[in-house]
Scaffold this motif. Sequence first.
Motif, short mmCIF file in Angstrom:
data_model
loop_
_atom_site.label_atom_id
_atom_site.label_comp_id
_atom_site.label_asym_id
_atom_site.label_seq_id
_atom_site.Cartn_x
_atom_site.Cartn_y
_atom_site.Cartn_z
N ARG A 162 -62.73 -3.09 -12.78
CA ARG A 162 -64.03 -2.52 -12.19
C ARG A 162 -64.65 -3.62 -11.10
NH1 ARG A 162 -64.69 -0.10 -17.36
NH2 ARG A 162 -64.49 1.99 -17.14
N ALA A 163 -64.33 -5.07 -11.50
CA ALA A 163 -64.78 -6.05 -10.77
C ALA A 163 -64.12 -6.02 -9.25
CB ALA A 163 -64.70 -7.41 -11.37
N GLN A 164 -62.80 -5.93 -9.31
CA GLN A 164 -62.08 -5.77 -8.16
C GLN A 164 -61.92 -4.52 -7.56
OE1 GLN A 164 -59.39 -8.42 -7.21
NE2 GLN A 164 -60.96 -9.29 -8.41
N GLY A 165 -62.80 -3.63 -8.18
CA GLY A 165 -62.94 -2.29 -7.43
C GLY A 165 -61.32 -1.54 -7.41
N THR A 166 -60.70 -1.50 -8.09
CA THR A 166 -59.26 -1.06 -7.95
C THR A 166 -59.32 0.13 -8.80
OG1 THR A 166 -58.29 -3.27 -8.49
CG2 THR A 166 -56.85 -1.44 -8.70
N THR A 167 -58.78 1.23 -8.12
CA THR A 167 -58.64 2.63 -8.57
C THR A 167 -57.46 2.75 -9.29
OG1 THR A 167 -59.20 3.60 -6.37
CG2 THR A 167 -58.45 5.12 -8.21
N SER A 168 -57.64 3.16 -10.86
CA SER A 168 -56.95 2.79 -11.84
C SER A 168 -56.63 4.05 -12.61
CB SER A 168 -57.11 1.85 -12.67
OG SER A 168 -57.39 0.60 -11.97
#
Length: 357
Positions: A187-193
């Motif tokens: 979430r901190a990296q803004g990564t879609t997972s």
Amino acid sequence: MSDLVIDGVSVTHGSTLAVDEVSLRIDRGDLVAVLGPSGCGKTTLLLAIAGLLPIGAGAIRIGERELSRPGRTVPAEKRGIGWVPQDASLFPHLSVAENIGFALPRGRGRGAASVRARRIAELAELVGLAGLTGRAPNQLSGGQVQRVALARALAPRPGLLLLDEPFAALDTQLRVGLRREVAELLRAQGTTSLLVTHDQEEALTLADKVAVLRDGRLEQFGTPEEIYQHPASAWVASFVGDVVELDGAWRGGRVICALGSVEASAVGFAPADGDRVRLMLRPEWIVPRPELLAHAAAGADARVSALSYAGHDAMLTCDVIDGPSVRIRMSTVELPAVGDPVRLAVQRPGLAFPRPA
């Protein structure tokens, strides 16, 4: 990064339809859990998104870029998608740093090596492995191995990260702590997972949204609260969490059952007064002391016959007088004892489903 769109996708293994017309839209930056029992098509769907399996119908897109359709599949290495497998699959002959940097281009220009080294150091620190980059995989704990796999997947800054039950092989205490850290990091990296799991607690506690699969089909897609509190079918209700099931008769928005007259919502059908229905309740919706609640309906007298203590809460089996046994979940503060009389009441509307044929 862009939204991931899975549009009516079907995938066939031989003569078996493993994924059947699944449609999902995953917003960028979201962590979505794909939940379901073994053999429901979870990993097959992930493989299709990664480009490792062709699809027989539908389309897969990231933003405006089409990755898969029948007869056309963009190769996995050209999709910009990261992958964290269950077994980590580290290269045993490479160090932690070399494993993390495996997918990074080496470059030939001046300063390329230092840029690559900085990225590896940045990722090692990000996943809590700073100072361990010179170690071999066999010198790491299970949790550290999974952190290396995560850092390696994040190294090329993928537009989408796929995680295939990455915590399943870890012991319970380590699994709970690591999965929370990983979710916070993504979430901190803004990564879609997209996380595949069969662990209901993992899906509900980590994900922004949950997709529940059954026999290759999408049963429900929604927030963890929607999946748990408002399941779209009796199967989802019984698969995701514990349920208490009671037979009853529908009457004017209520179900007349062993616990009295319980307010309920009919799910997926429109019963008429007098119709027999299947009432489903979560164990924590049933309380043993309705006098403490302003809005609980009058219930039924019962006696505690068993108690399973879990520290933060307890599951009680209560035998309704002249009725069935039901399980209730409550805080361990002021627990009744086995043998104590209780009066059970339902503190929120239940869910009414058609009775099985």
